[in-house]
Design a protein around this motif. Structure first.
Motif, PDB file in Angstrom:
ATOM      1  N   LEU A 147      47.318  33.467  34.734  1.00 44.69           N
ATOM      2  CA  LEU A 147      47.507  33.442  36.183  1.00 44.69           C
ATOM      3  C   LEU A 147      48.221  34.707  36.645  1.00 44.69           C
ATOM      4  CD1 LEU A 147      47.364  31.873  38.892  1.00 44.69           C
ATOM      5  CD2 LEU A 147      49.549  30.830  38.270  1.00 44.69           C
ATOM      6  N   LEU A 148      49.247  35.124  35.901  1.00 42.59           N
ATOM      7  CA  LEU A 148      49.957  36.369  36.232  1.00 42.59           C
ATOM      8  C   LEU A 148      49.027  37.579  36.120  1.00 42.59           C
ATOM      9  CD1 LEU A 148      53.365  35.764  34.386  1.00 42.59           C
ATOM     10  CD2 LEU A 148      52.898  35.586  36.837  1.00 42.59           C
ATOM     11  N   ILE A 149      48.182  37.581  35.094  1.00 43.20           N
ATOM     12  CA  ILE A 149      47.216  38.679  34.939  1.00 43.20           C
ATOM     13  C   ILE A 149      46.281  38.723  36.139  1.00 43.20           C
ATOM     14  CG2 ILE A 149      45.232  39.517  33.610  1.00 43.20           C
ATOM     15  CD1 ILE A 149      46.569  38.403  31.104  1.00 43.20           C
ATOM     16  N   GLY A 150      45.759  37.553  36.528  1.00 46.51           N
ATOM     17  CA  GLY A 150      44.842  37.497  37.656  1.00 46.51           C
ATOM     18  C   GLY A 150      45.472  37.996  38.937  1.00 46.51           C
ATOM     19  N   ALA A 152      47.817  40.139  39.167  1.00 48.10           N
ATOM     20  CA  ALA A 152      48.106  41.574  39.049  1.00 48.10           C
ATOM     21  C   ALA A 152      46.855  42.438  39.018  1.00 48.10           C
ATOM     22  CB  ALA A 152      48.923  41.833  37.781  1.00 48.10           C
ATOM     23  N   MET A 153      45.675  41.838  38.852  1.00 49.99           N
ATOM     24  CA  MET A 153      44.461  42.642  38.680  1.00 49.99           C
ATOM     25  C   MET A 153      44.034  43.433  39.917  1.00 49.99           C
ATOM     26  SD  MET A 153      42.143  40.336  36.071  1.00 49.99           S
ATOM     27  CE  MET A 153      40.695  41.392  36.083  1.00 49.99           C
ATOM     28  N   PRO A 154      44.168  42.919  41.141  1.00 48.77           N
ATOM     29  CA  PRO A 154      43.791  43.761  42.293  1.00 48.77           C
ATOM     30  C   PRO A 154      44.548  45.092  42.355  1.00 48.77           C
ATOM     31  CG  PRO A 154      43.884  41.483  42.953  1.00 48.77           C
ATOM     32  CD  PRO A 154      44.423  41.533  41.553  1.00 48.77           C
ATOM     33  N   PRO A 155      45.895  45.104  42.214  1.00 49.22           N
ATOM     34  CA  PRO A 155      46.562  46.417  42.194  1.00 49.22           C
ATOM     35  C   PRO A 155      46.231  47.262  40.977  1.00 49.22           C
ATOM     36  CG  PRO A 155      48.167  44.620  41.944  1.00 49.22           C
ATOM     37  CD  PRO A 155      46.866  44.002  42.280  1.00 49.22           C
ATOM     38  N   MET A 156      45.709  46.632  39.918  1.00 50.05           N
ATOM     39  CA  MET A 156      45.327  47.405  38.738  1.00 50.05           C
ATOM     40  C   MET A 156      44.194  48.378  39.033  1.00 50.05           C
ATOM     41  SD  MET A 156      45.452  44.653  35.607  1.00 50.05           S
ATOM     42  CE  MET A 156      46.990  43.870  35.111  1.00 50.05           C
ATOM     43  N   ALA A 163      43.227  47.872  34.304  1.00 47.52           N
ATOM     44  CA  ALA A 163      42.281  46.756  34.414  1.00 47.52           C
ATOM     45  C   ALA A 163      41.597  46.507  33.078  1.00 47.52           C
ATOM     46  CB  ALA A 163      41.242  47.043  35.498  1.00 47.52           C
ATOM     47  N   ASN A 164      41.368  47.571  32.298  1.00 48.18           N
ATOM     48  CA  ASN A 164      40.791  47.399  30.969  1.00 48.18           C
ATOM     49  C   ASN A 164      41.749  46.641  30.052  1.00 48.18           C
ATOM     50  OD1 ASN A 164      39.816  50.404  31.960  1.00 48.18           O
ATOM     51  ND2 ASN A 164      38.178  49.207  31.031  1.00 48.18           N
ATOM     52  N   GLY A 165      43.045  46.936  30.182  1.00 48.69           N
ATOM     53  CA  GLY A 165      44.037  46.201  29.409  1.00 48.69           C
ATOM     54  C   GLY A 165      44.053  44.729  29.773  1.00 48.69           C
ATOM     55  N   THR A 195      50.612  45.881  29.483  1.00 45.97           N
ATOM     56  CA  THR A 195      49.748  46.218  30.619  1.00 45.97           C
ATOM     57  C   THR A 195      50.477  46.026  31.937  1.00 45.97           C
ATOM     58  OG1 THR A 195      47.763  45.601  29.380  1.00 45.97           O
ATOM     59  CG2 THR A 195      47.576  45.678  31.781  1.00 45.97           C
ATOM     60  N   LEU A 196      51.194  44.905  32.082  1.00 47.59           N
ATOM     61  CA  LEU A 196      51.922  44.651  33.327  1.00 47.59           C
ATOM     62  C   LEU A 196      53.033  45.677  33.532  1.00 47.59           C
ATOM     63  CD1 LEU A 196      52.144  40.746  33.315  1.00 47.59           C
ATOM     64  CD2 LEU A 196      50.573  42.203  34.583  1.00 47.59           C
ATOM     65  N   ALA A 197      53.644  46.115  32.437  1.00 47.57           N
ATOM     66  CA  ALA A 197      54.681  47.141  32.547  1.00 47.57           C
ATOM     67  C   ALA A 197      54.079  48.463  33.050  1.00 47.57           C
ATOM     68  CB  ALA A 197      55.361  47.356  31.189  1.00 47.57           C
TER      69      ALA A 197
END
Length: 204
Positions: A147-150, A152-156, A163-165, A195-197
């Motif tokens: 859920l956290l990845i999802g 964060a993906m738009p700003p990625m 986004a690849n990470g 990736t989030l870092a």
């Protein structure tokens, strides 16, 4: 609402990446364009793992994952599914506007063929181990991290390669749940943290 009766129930659930790719290659075989709904139906909707694998592979895949907006579309899928899993829903709801998104069949087939090359090598590395990290209730912390990845993906899309990470992390989580490979869960957790870092550093 996602209807579990649409699953390919006559066949066992995919247990590795090769089996999953063999299934999705034939998704919507009679259509000129392949919908996300057809891909999910072919992969199987009875567990969280196929959703993660499809979202991760599409984000990673060349010719598809590099299209602007695709990471955000996959983020929507992950957020909706992970959020409902955390809420304890047994039947997962997905909006038709998401399920009806399509990709041309020639592009889709090229991507699946490209993914098949490393699939057998990846499958040889998978095996049941540290299974308590990949079996319920351990799927709940996995869902929370996804859920956290999802989210964060738009700003990625603004930070190169992150986004690849995210796509790789989702793919690893999906493979780990399919193969009950807890070591892969730990690797995916570490990749997610890194990736989030990078995203936070890139946006500051």
């Amino acid at each position: 609402m996602v209807d579990e009766s649409s699953d390919v129930s006559r066949h066992p659930a995919p247990r590795n990446l090769t089996m999953l790719l063999e299934r999705v290659q034939h998704a919507g075989r009679h259509e000129a364009d392949v919908s996300l709904e057809a891909i999910l139906d072919a992969a199987g909707r009875r567990s969280f793992a196929p959703f993660l694998l499809i979202a991760g592979l599409i984000t990673l895949a060349p010719l598809v994952g590099d299209i602007p907006g695709v990471p955000t579309l996959m983020a929507s899928l992950v957020v909706l599914v992970a959020g409902q899993l955390l809420l304890g829903r047994q039947h997962l709801w997905l909006p038709r506007c998401l399920l009806y998104r399509r990709v041309s069949r020639p592009r889709f087939v090229r991507v699946v063929q490209w993914l098949k090359r490393p699939a057998r090598w990846v499958d040889r590395l998978l095996k049941p181990r540290l299974m308590w990290l990949a079996r319920p209730p351990a799927h709940l912390p996995v869902a929370l991290v996804c859920l956290l990845i999802g989210l964060a993906m738009p700003p990625m899309e603004l930070v190169p390669f992150t986004a690849n990470g995210a796509g790789l992390a989702l793919t690893l989580f999906g493979l780990a749940l399919l193969a009950e490979d807890g070591l892969l869960v730990l690797i995916a957790y570490a990749l997610t943290g890194g990736t989030l870092a990078l995203v936070v550093a890139g946006l500051l």
